[in-house]
Design a protein around this motif. Sequence first.
Motif, PDB file in Angstrom:
ATOM      1  N   VAL A  77     -11.408 -38.038  74.481  1.00 50.22           N
ATOM      2  CA  VAL A  77     -11.364 -36.829  75.304  1.00 50.22           C
ATOM      3  C   VAL A  77     -12.598 -36.021  74.931  1.00 50.22           C
ATOM      4  O   VAL A  77     -12.715 -35.518  73.804  1.00 50.22           O
ATOM      5  N   LEU A  78     -13.527 -35.927  75.859  1.00 50.74           N
ATOM      6  CA  LEU A  78     -14.834 -35.344  75.557  1.00 50.74           C
ATOM      7  C   LEU A  78     -14.823 -33.848  75.849  1.00 50.74           C
ATOM      8  O   LEU A  78     -14.497 -33.418  76.975  1.00 50.74           O
ATOM      9  N   GLY A  79     -15.160 -33.060  74.829  1.00 55.95           N
ATOM     10  CA  GLY A  79     -15.264 -31.616  75.040  1.00 55.95           C
ATOM     11  C   GLY A  79     -16.408 -31.291  75.984  1.00 55.95           C
ATOM     12  O   GLY A  79     -17.479 -31.886  75.915  1.00 55.95           O
ATOM     13  N   GLY A  80     -16.171 -30.325  76.866  1.00 52.21           N
ATOM     14  CA  GLY A  80     -17.181 -29.987  77.859  1.00 52.21           C
ATOM     15  C   GLY A  80     -17.368 -31.097  78.874  1.00 52.21           C
ATOM     16  O   GLY A  80     -18.508 -31.422  79.262  1.00 52.21           O
ATOM     17  N   ALA A  81     -16.262 -31.729  79.289  1.00 51.49           N
ATOM     18  CA  ALA A  81     -16.298 -32.867  80.207  1.00 51.49           C
ATOM     19  C   ALA A  81     -16.983 -32.508  81.515  1.00 51.49           C
ATOM     20  O   ALA A  81     -16.779 -31.411  82.065  1.00 51.49           O
ATOM     21  N   THR A  82     -17.810 -33.402  81.987  1.00 54.74           N
ATOM     22  CA  THR A  82     -18.504 -33.211  83.265  1.00 54.74           C
ATOM     23  C   THR A  82     -18.146 -34.272  84.293  1.00 54.74           C
ATOM     24  O   THR A  82     -18.490 -34.126  85.470  1.00 54.74           O
ATOM     25  N   GLU A  83     -17.484 -35.355  83.859  1.00 51.40           N
ATOM     26  CA  GLU A  83     -17.119 -36.431  84.761  1.00 51.40           C
ATOM     27  C   GLU A  83     -15.600 -36.636  84.728  1.00 51.40           C
ATOM     28  O   GLU A  83     -14.924 -36.264  83.758  1.00 51.40           O
TER      29      GLU A  83
END
Length: 578
Positions: A414-420
């Motif tokens: 789970v990527l912080g600052g997700a853009t996709e």
Amino acid sequence: MLKHIKYIIVVLTISVTQSFAQEERKQTNDTIDTQVINVVKPYTPTISDAFKIKETPRLDDETTETKKEVKYNIFSIPVASTFTPAKGKAATVTKAKPIKLYDNYASLGFGTYTTILGEVYLNHALNRTERVGGYFSHHSSQGGIENLLLDDDFSKTNLNVHYTKKLSDLSWTVGGGFELQTYNWYGLPQPLFDATTANMLDVKHSFYSANFGGKLNFEDAIINKLSMQFRRFGDDQDSGENRFVAKAEFDVPIQGENVNTELTIDYIGGSFDQTFYSTPELKYGNINVGIAPSYQLIQDDLTVNLGVNLVYLNDTEVGKNKIFIYPNITASYRLVDEILIAYGGIEGGLIQNSYYDFANVNPFVSPTLFITPTDQQYNASIGLKGKLSNSMSYNVSGHYYADRSKALFKANSVLGGATESYHYGNSFGLVYDDVSTFSVAGELNVDVNRNFKLGLKAEYFNYSMDNEAEPWNLPDIKGSLFLDYQIDDHWFAGAGLFYVGERKDVFYEEGTLVFSTPITITLDSYFDANAHVGYKINDRLSAYLKANNIANQDYQRWLNYPVQGIQFLAGATYQFDF
């Protein structure tokens, strides 16, 4: 009788007269008294002494008895009778009506979860040497899995066409196809995210593929086969991949023996618009050139294939070259005819990984993969196979694999600052590790007759990793059972049972301000039972009913990706000729 007596008296008189005359002559002429010497000699008959027996005896009787004439009379008396003999008729053997086989069929079915399943297969002979054909399939569902925050619909459509021509000394085939797939990254971790986040995401993604190629088969020539295929694969995330594979199979005569040789050229090149962390474009590409000579030795019940596989790898992105040498040796020995056959071997090869292959195994991968080939140093195997009876066969085997850079699916963080849309722990990436795998497998097939077939297979795996903590998403046990039963001329049925053991994956969060400790999650083993029953209305038309996931298990094939529950599908199949 008087006549015979007369002859006898005359003969006696002559004999006596001659005897006296000789005696007087002796007394008169002989002046010296001599001794009388009697010489006794056995009688030796001559041919002249014999007399010929007449073949037809002569009858001296003056009178003979005359045979009386015998006359025969038949007295017929008619008898009344009602018996009438039947005419003879040759016995005949009842022959089964030959099954009509059709070159084409079409099938269409509808089911729960708004599922549509359709297939069309065409194969038509233009003349004695030319054929054309095609295949179309479509499988889609509008989804509806409970307790999901995102859509889970999917669709897969495939179209292929081909043309074949056969000549006296060769045959060739050309063809091409197109494929379109759509899926959703619906595996959003819960309760980490709620409906508010889900409504902001567009998780639908699609893959497309186009290919064309051809094959050449030669008769009585040094070159046996030639083949070529080109595929373009991509997605709606600006990813693209090109792959070209050409193969040639030919015989090389050496001292009166033929060595079968296969030459392979395998090129792959592709790119992704970005990496998982949104860095610039990710490219990959390499070309493999392999040559694999093999010689087969057959002596009585022993068959041995001796060969080697040489592969040259050129990494076009990094600019590095490398040569790989793999064994290619297999053998089999008939211990007891068809009852007990021992076999084994040691093989290896350079496995060309591709985005197309990964997406077809796991359609929830992110378009950010690092693609590199797998060096399978060797695959050692040993086993026994044969027949327990005329209707039952078996196969027991053991394998040991040594793979360098084996690709493993692993859940993305789970990527912080997700853009996709795939940054929320709902997609999968790849990790590579050197993996040693030991497996034991058993297989049993029962083929009582053409109306009943049964197959059972099970395999156990044990993995040894060099760097990774677990063999991510690899099961420890796999099993399957297949049943096909033709009940009568109209009814038929079948079933399929699948078992997949436990698998492990990982969940963690990462970003500029947060990085959680990875948590290993064990995915439960699952059991999936499928069945179908059908009715043949006539030679052309039949109807069927299918049921999938009969146990209605809410299992996860991949982490956070539950499957549809029990499903029903009804449809019909129609066979025809042009």
